[in-house]
Design an enzyme around this catalytic site. Sequence first.
Site, short mmCIF file in Angstrom:
data_model
loop_
_atom_site.label_atom_id
_atom_site.label_comp_id
_atom_site.label_asym_id
_atom_site.label_seq_id
_atom_site.Cartn_x
_atom_site.Cartn_y
_atom_site.Cartn_z
N THR A 1 44.75 33.33 83.04
CA THR A 1 43.54 34.44 82.64
C THR A 1 43.86 35.10 81.32
O THR A 1 42.82 35.43 80.76
CB THR A 1 43.80 35.44 83.74
N LYS B 1 53.12 30.63 93.48
CA LYS B 1 51.81 31.26 93.44
C LYS B 1 51.13 30.10 93.96
O LYS B 1 51.28 28.79 93.30
CB LYS B 1 51.58 31.50 91.94
N ILE C 1 48.49 37.01 92.98
CA ILE C 1 48.45 37.31 91.58
C ILE C 1 46.94 37.00 91.34
O ILE C 1 46.29 35.86 91.34
CB ILE C 1 49.27 35.88 90.95
N TYR D 1 53.97 27.82 89.98
CA TYR D 1 52.62 27.88 89.91
C TYR D 1 52.01 26.58 90.67
O TYR D 1 52.16 25.48 89.67
CB TYR D 1 52.25 28.21 88.59
#
Length: 296
Positions: A46, A158, A201, A130
């Site tokens: 992001t 995540k 998240i 992730y």
Amino acid sequence: MTLSGVYVPMITPFDATGAVAHAALRTLAHEVLDGGAAGLVALGTTGEPTSLDPAEQRDVVDILAGVCRERRAPLLVGASSVAAVTALRDQPAVAAALSLVPPFVRPGETGVVAHFAALAAASPVPLVVYHVPYRTGQRLSVDTLRRLAALPGVVGVKLAVGAVDADSVELLADPPAGFAVLGGDDAVISPLLALGAHGGILASAHLATAGFVELADAWRAGDVGRARALGHRLAGLSTALFAAPNPTVVKAVLHAEGRIPTDAVRLPLLPPDDEALRVALRRLATAPGTPVGARR
């Protein structure tokens, strides 16, 4: 350490000259923590980290680390190589590195485990894996996620597989001890929390931060009716915010609210069209948990 709650992967705001807007980033970080976020993420997807030069990346981490020290909140930093994780040694506010499953090369599940074993051995901070197979091209089975959870220094994942799939259900039915499962697909965070995810998240939590925090709290408390209602409304907001590549719509909404100086993104991203912004603003207007006002 056990990670839980809502973490916001911070955008990188730019000013009218195209430079990183330091003051706006600092203010925005305070705002989401005021809204109840458990912590922040620096240099996540992001934050457009691949479009930032090394000095800009250091500035972003320094700013967010300063906010997290002041607020006594944990900071996760996107770091997926030995060089990147060892650079975190001088940042005491960093609670963990958010480390991507190696993308594109598809090393196989055994290769992924070996990679994270080596990365964890070199890292001064714990790792959060992730797992986002629709970006990396590498799927991981439940057995492999459990092997990763057993590695010293790996404290969570995540989980962003694009859906609530059978593997996610199986993992959450019996999560490894001391291993945090954090949802990474904003639109389906409510069902993941219902299944037992420890938090999320969530880029969407730049907006309606308090609503996402309330959602996580409601599932944790077993308040099913309230959680379902919140989840439906927030899923609509997330869907609108991801109608164009992230974080373009999030930035456009934050700029429309006057919370960042421009809606600029860097190539290869392009700003969203006007209709995407209008839909997101309509969704936000009815979402639970209005944004916290800017600090003055």
